[in-house]
Design a protein around this motif. Structure first.
Motif, PDB file in Angstrom:
ATOM      1  N   SER A  21       0.810  -1.216   0.000  1.00  0.00           N
ATOM      2  CA  SER A  21       0.000   0.000   0.000  1.00  0.00           C
ATOM      3  C   SER A  21       0.844   1.268   0.000  1.00  0.00           C
ATOM      4  N   SER A  22       2.111   1.155   0.341  1.00  0.00           N
ATOM      5  CA  SER A  22       2.987   2.331   0.317  1.00  0.00           C
ATOM      6  C   SER A  22       3.479   2.639  -1.093  1.00  0.00           C
ATOM      7  N   LEU A  23       3.234   1.730  -2.029  1.00  0.00           N
ATOM      8  CA  LEU A  23       3.703   1.895  -3.403  1.00  0.00           C
ATOM      9  C   LEU A  23       2.659   2.595  -4.269  1.00  0.00           C
ATOM     10  N   ARG A  54      -7.940  -4.008  -1.942  1.00  0.00           N
ATOM     11  CA  ARG A  54      -7.192  -3.743  -0.704  1.00  0.00           C
ATOM     12  C   ARG A  54      -7.270  -2.267  -0.322  1.00  0.00           C
ATOM     13  N   ARG A  55      -7.026  -1.381  -1.264  1.00  0.00           N
ATOM     14  CA  ARG A  55      -7.052   0.058  -0.947  1.00  0.00           C
ATOM     15  C   ARG A  55      -8.449   0.495  -0.496  1.00  0.00           C
ATOM     16  N   LYS A  56      -9.478  -0.057  -1.091  1.00  0.00           N
ATOM     17  CA  LYS A  56     -10.850   0.259  -0.683  1.00  0.00           C
ATOM     18  C   LYS A  56     -11.114  -0.222   0.745  1.00  0.00           C
ATOM     19  N   LEU A  57     -10.707  -1.442   1.044  1.00  0.00           N
ATOM     20  CA  LEU A  57     -10.902  -1.983   2.391  1.00  0.00           C
ATOM     21  C   LEU A  57     -10.099  -1.215   3.435  1.00  0.00           C
ATOM     22  N   GLU A  58      -8.887  -0.816   3.074  1.00  0.00           N
ATOM     23  CA  GLU A  58      -8.074  -0.037   4.007  1.00  0.00           C
ATOM     24  C   GLU A  58      -8.705   1.323   4.297  1.00  0.00           C
ATOM     25  N   ARG A  59      -9.270   1.968   3.288  1.00  0.00           N
ATOM     26  CA  ARG A  59      -9.956   3.244   3.525  1.00  0.00           C
ATOM     27  C   ARG A  59     -11.146   3.040   4.467  1.00  0.00           C
ATOM     28  N   ARG A  60     -11.901   1.973   4.246  1.00  0.00           N
ATOM     29  CA  ARG A  60     -13.065   1.688   5.106  1.00  0.00           C
ATOM     30  C   ARG A  60     -12.623   1.393   6.537  1.00  0.00           C
ATOM     31  N   ALA A  61     -11.585   0.588   6.694  1.00  0.00           N
ATOM     32  CA  ALA A  61     -11.081   0.270   8.034  1.00  0.00           C
ATOM     33  C   ALA A  61     -10.616   1.539   8.747  1.00  0.00           C
ATOM     34  N   ARG A  62      -9.948   2.412   8.026  1.00  0.00           N
ATOM     35  CA  ARG A  62      -9.467   3.674   8.608  1.00  0.00           C
ATOM     36  C   ARG A  62     -10.649   4.528   9.076  1.00  0.00           C
ATOM     37  N   GLU A  63     -11.689   4.625   8.248  1.00  0.00           N
ATOM     38  CA  GLU A  63     -12.890   5.384   8.618  1.00  0.00           C
ATOM     39  C   GLU A  63     -13.534   4.813   9.882  1.00  0.00           C
ATOM     40  N   LEU A  64     -13.660   3.500   9.943  1.00  0.00           N
ATOM     41  CA  LEU A  64     -14.261   2.864  11.119  1.00  0.00           C
ATOM     42  C   LEU A  64     -13.421   3.078  12.370  1.00  0.00           C
ATOM     43  N   PHE A  65     -12.103   3.026  12.215  1.00  0.00           N
ATOM     44  CA  PHE A  65     -11.210   3.253  13.347  1.00  0.00           C
ATOM     45  C   PHE A  65     -11.328   4.696  13.846  1.00  0.00           C
ATOM     46  N   ARG A  71      -6.672   7.462  15.975  1.00  0.00           N
ATOM     47  CA  ARG A  71      -5.988   8.576  15.325  1.00  0.00           C
ATOM     48  C   ARG A  71      -4.908   8.040  14.386  1.00  0.00           C
ATOM     49  N   PRO A  72      -5.327   7.470  13.275  1.00  0.00           N
ATOM     50  CA  PRO A  72      -4.342   6.904  12.349  1.00  0.00           C
ATOM     51  C   PRO A  72      -3.485   8.000  11.720  1.00  0.00           C
ATOM     52  N   MET A  73      -2.198   7.786  11.711  1.00  0.00           N
ATOM     53  CA  MET A  73      -1.267   8.730  11.101  1.00  0.00           C
ATOM     54  C   MET A  73      -1.045   8.397   9.624  1.00  0.00           C
ATOM     55  N   ASN A  74      -1.183   7.137   9.270  1.00  0.00           N
ATOM     56  CA  ASN A  74      -0.974   6.676   7.892  1.00  0.00           C
ATOM     57  C   ASN A  74      -2.308   6.493   7.189  1.00  0.00           C
ATOM     58  N   PRO A  75      -2.309   6.601   5.848  1.00  0.00           N
ATOM     59  CA  PRO A  75      -3.536   6.296   5.107  1.00  0.00           C
ATOM     60  C   PRO A  75      -3.791   4.795   4.985  1.00  0.00           C
ATOM     61  N   TYR A  76      -2.800   3.986   5.300  1.00  0.00           N
ATOM     62  CA  TYR A  76      -2.901   2.528   5.219  1.00  0.00           C
ATOM     63  C   TYR A  76      -2.202   1.937   6.449  1.00  0.00           C
ATOM     64  N   PRO A  77      -2.597   0.734   6.852  1.00  0.00           N
ATOM     65  CA  PRO A  77      -1.950   0.117   8.022  1.00  0.00           C
ATOM     66  C   PRO A  77      -0.823  -0.833   7.629  1.00  0.00           C
ATOM     67  N   HIS A  78      -0.021  -1.171   8.619  1.00  0.00           N
ATOM     68  CA  HIS A  78       0.879  -2.322   8.543  1.00  0.00           C
ATOM     69  C   HIS A  78       0.154  -3.449   9.264  1.00  0.00           C
ATOM     70  N   LEU A 105       1.609  -1.446  22.040  1.00  0.00           N
ATOM     71  CA  LEU A 105       0.589  -1.136  21.033  1.00  0.00           C
ATOM     72  C   LEU A 105      -0.268   0.020  21.539  1.00  0.00           C
ATOM     73  N   ARG A 106      -0.007   1.211  21.043  1.00  0.00           N
ATOM     74  CA  ARG A 106      -0.759   2.390  21.484  1.00  0.00           C
ATOM     75  C   ARG A 106      -2.198   2.308  21.003  1.00  0.00           C
ATOM     76  N   ALA A 107      -3.125   2.514  21.903  1.00  0.00           N
ATOM     77  CA  ALA A 107      -4.548   2.368  21.598  1.00  0.00           C
ATOM     78  C   ALA A 107      -5.014   3.273  20.470  1.00  0.00           C
ATOM     79  N   ASP A 108      -4.439   4.449  20.331  1.00  0.00           N
ATOM     80  CA  ASP A 108      -4.883   5.365  19.273  1.00  0.00           C
ATOM     81  C   ASP A 108      -4.258   5.049  17.919  1.00  0.00           C
ATOM     82  N   ALA A 109      -3.345   4.063  17.880  1.00  0.00           N
ATOM     83  CA  ALA A 109      -2.617   3.746  16.650  1.00  0.00           C
ATOM     84  C   ALA A 109      -2.864   2.333  16.134  1.00  0.00           C
TER      85      ALA A 109
END
Length: 180
Positions: A21-23, A54-65, A71-78, A105-109
């Protein structure tokens, strides 16, 4: 319940925390096409539209989080697993893993899915943990209710859940644990 650690599985030849996702779209497609052609690991079975999905699911997961206070800092997770999952070592020619303690594991991340993000967000089987993201404060209750997929579905014959996935949304946390 003891607090479980998170595990990141990777191929020693390439190093940890390498993320498609970083590519760029072109670079990611080149890598996934190469994996399909090589045909030697689990990732070689991914569909041609894998990165789009994958990119669609990652955007949805980020929105839900975010909706749950993350407080996600990245647009995609590891991606990691909560608890060890020996099956994932079979994905790599030269497997290795990094272990990150619960307290690190920081709760906001970090967010969690009960199962891999793909089946969790896409399967339509009515299971109550589908299409949900869990926080650090919630996930251990989910484990208490449904158990560890690594235990009850060790062979993958009971459904798509093989592990609990951890999504880390902060590059600083990744750097602390050995990004190549």
């Amino acid at each position: 319940m003891n607090h479980p650690s998170a595990y990141h599985y990777y191929d020693k030849r390439f190093g940890p925390f390498r993320n498609l996702s970083s590519l760029s779209e072109r670079e990611a497609e080149t890598v996934t096409a190469g994996l399909r052609e090589e045909g030697r690991n689990f990732a070689s079975r991914r569909s041609a539209d894998y990165m789009v999905v994958r990119r669609k699911l990652e955007r949805r997961a980020r929105e839900l989080f975010i909706a749950k206070g993350g407080r996600p800092m990245n647009p995609y997770p590891h991606y990691l697993t909560l608890g060890a999952c020996d099956w994932l070592e079979s994905w790599y020619a030269e497997p290795d893993r990094i272990k990150i303690g619960w307290e690190q594991l920081r709760a906001d991340a970090v967010s969690f899915t009960y199962g891999d993000l793909f089946p969790t967000m896409r399967y339509e089987d009515g299971k109550p943990y589908r299409k949900k993201i869990y926080t650090k404060a919630e996930i251990l209750d989910v484990v208490h209710t449904y158990g560890w997929p690594q235990d009850w579905n060790r062979n993958g014959d009971q459904g798509p859940e093989r592990y609990i996935e951890v999504q880390i949304w902060d590059e600083d946390l990744i750097r602390e644990h050995g990004r190549a």
